[in-house]
Design an enzyme around this catalytic site. Structure first.
Site, short mmCIF file in Angstrom:
data_model
loop_
_atom_site.label_atom_id
_atom_site.label_comp_id
_atom_site.label_asym_id
_atom_site.label_seq_id
_atom_site.Cartn_x
_atom_site.Cartn_y
_atom_site.Cartn_z
N ARG A 233 40.76 45.75 44.70
CA ARG A 233 41.40 44.52 45.16
C ARG A 233 41.83 44.70 46.61
O ARG A 233 42.37 45.73 46.99
CB ARG A 233 42.62 44.18 44.29
CG ARG A 233 42.28 43.59 42.93
CD ARG A 233 41.67 42.20 43.08
NE ARG A 233 41.39 41.55 41.80
CZ ARG A 233 40.24 41.63 41.15
NH1 ARG A 233 39.26 42.38 41.65
NH2 ARG A 233 40.06 41.00 40.01
N GLU A 262 41.05 37.30 51.75
CA GLU A 262 39.63 36.96 51.73
C GLU A 262 39.35 35.52 52.15
O GLU A 262 38.20 35.10 52.18
CB GLU A 262 39.05 37.26 50.34
CG GLU A 262 39.09 38.76 50.05
CD GLU A 262 38.63 39.14 48.66
OE1 GLU A 262 38.21 38.24 47.90
OE2 GLU A 262 38.68 40.34 48.33
N HIS A 289 33.16 40.73 48.34
CA HIS A 289 33.68 40.81 46.97
C HIS A 289 32.56 40.61 45.94
O HIS A 289 32.66 39.78 45.04
CB HIS A 289 34.78 39.76 46.76
CG HIS A 289 35.72 40.12 45.63
ND1 HIS A 289 37.04 39.74 45.62
CD2 HIS A 289 35.52 40.81 44.48
CE1 HIS A 289 37.61 40.16 44.49
NE2 HIS A 289 36.70 40.82 43.80
#
Length: 314
Positions: A233, A262, A289
């Site tokens: 994460r 992000e 991701h």
């Protein structure tokens, strides 16, 4: 729960393989991947279960609007979108599909690391521009490096298995496990990893304890310069601290599949400065991701979700 048909609200986008699995299990569902938060609040009361992926944040307000809710399934590994304290107080089981994408994460971690060590992305960019630099792109072999894994659950174990073929020593640390070392990784303390590791790879969830765990103090505690890999994460690692580590040489290079923020159009000034450095650095490999985001894992996640649901219902 078996006296009536269970109905699930599926509030996020899912691979279509999920629906025949639920049909076969005779579980009812309403698929609303574009549902807004207000619509969720208005409709959740009518459902026994909730399936989410990455869009839906299950907080106290959602739980208050869902008196009949009996379980929550997360199509993925992390549970940071769910208020686990609140679900625990309500006695609502929460399960995730960490098994479903563990192989994808392990492969992606190794792929990013090999890319960085061999200067593959850098050399590719140069050759496309007509630049033929061999000595400047001489790389390092993974087999000569010691890899430290923080977190030895589904993703950590899958990563260690894939690293085993390279012959590199692998150390693993997991605060919440005991006697977890195996044929692929040697159980170690965090201090041992900091003393020995040439590569640090993160395989832990985002919690209040791990948020911004990778900071200046953490980086400085390593005995030697190391490569950082984050396929967990983004908020576990401070981007600014990573940049300072790269600039000082304490971090030799970074593979980042996730970022502290992000939403690239909404970075804070500090995050923007760090990101601008990262995206131009030759010793940084970035992906959006996607470590667990393969065609195979998309289906496998559904298989794991349904299997866990049936176990709860039985």
């Amino acid at each position: 729960m078996s006296e009536k048909q269970i109905t699930i609200l599926i509030a996020d986008e899912m691979h279509p393989s999920l629906f025949p699995m639920l049909d076969e299990a005779k579980i009812g569902y309403h698929y609303a991947p574009n549902m807004t938060r207000q619509e969720l609040l208005a409709q959740i009361h009518a459902f026994d279960g909730l399936f989410i992926r990455s869009k839906t944040n299950v907080d106290q307000a959602i739980l208050d609007a869902a008196p009949a809710l009996q379980f929550i399934g997360r199509a993925g590994a992390g549970l940071d979108l769910i208020d686990l304290d609140a679900t625990q107080k309500r006695g609502i089981p929460v399960f995730h599909a960490g098994e479903g994408n563990r192989d994808a994460v392990g492969e992606h971690m190794v792929g990013m690391l090999l890319n960085l060590l061999a200067n593959i992305s850098k050399a590719d960019r140069e050759v496309r521009q007509g630049i033929w630099h061999r000595e400047e792109n001489r790389g390092y072999e993974l087999g000569n490096l010691t890899v430290g894994l923080i977190g030895y659950g589904n993703n950590g174990r899958a990563t260690a298995r894939r690293l085993s073929g390279f012959g590199c020593p692998v150390l693993c640390y997991d605060k919440y496990l005991t006697h977890y070392g195996d044929a692929y990784a040697q159980e170690a303390t965090l201090e041992q990893i900091m003393a020995q590791a040439d590569v640090l790879s993160l395989h832990i969830p985002l919690t209040s304890e791990t948020k911004l765990m990778i900071n200046d103090f953490f980086v400085d505690r390593f005995a030697k310069p190391f490569y950082l890999v984050n396929v967990a994460r983004g908020e576990i690692a401070s981007l600014s601290a990573v940049v300072r580590g790269l600039q000082s040489g304490k971090i030799r290079g970074a593979c980042l599949d996730v970022l502290e923020n992000e939403k690239l159009s909404k970075l804070t000034p500090e995050q923007q400065t760090a990101f601008d450095y990262l995206r131009t650095a030759n010793n940084v490999v970035l992906t959006p991701h996607i470590a667990g985001w393969t065609h195979e894992s998309y289906v496998r996640i559904n298989e794991v979700l349904v299997r866990q649901l049936l176990a709860i219902l039985s």
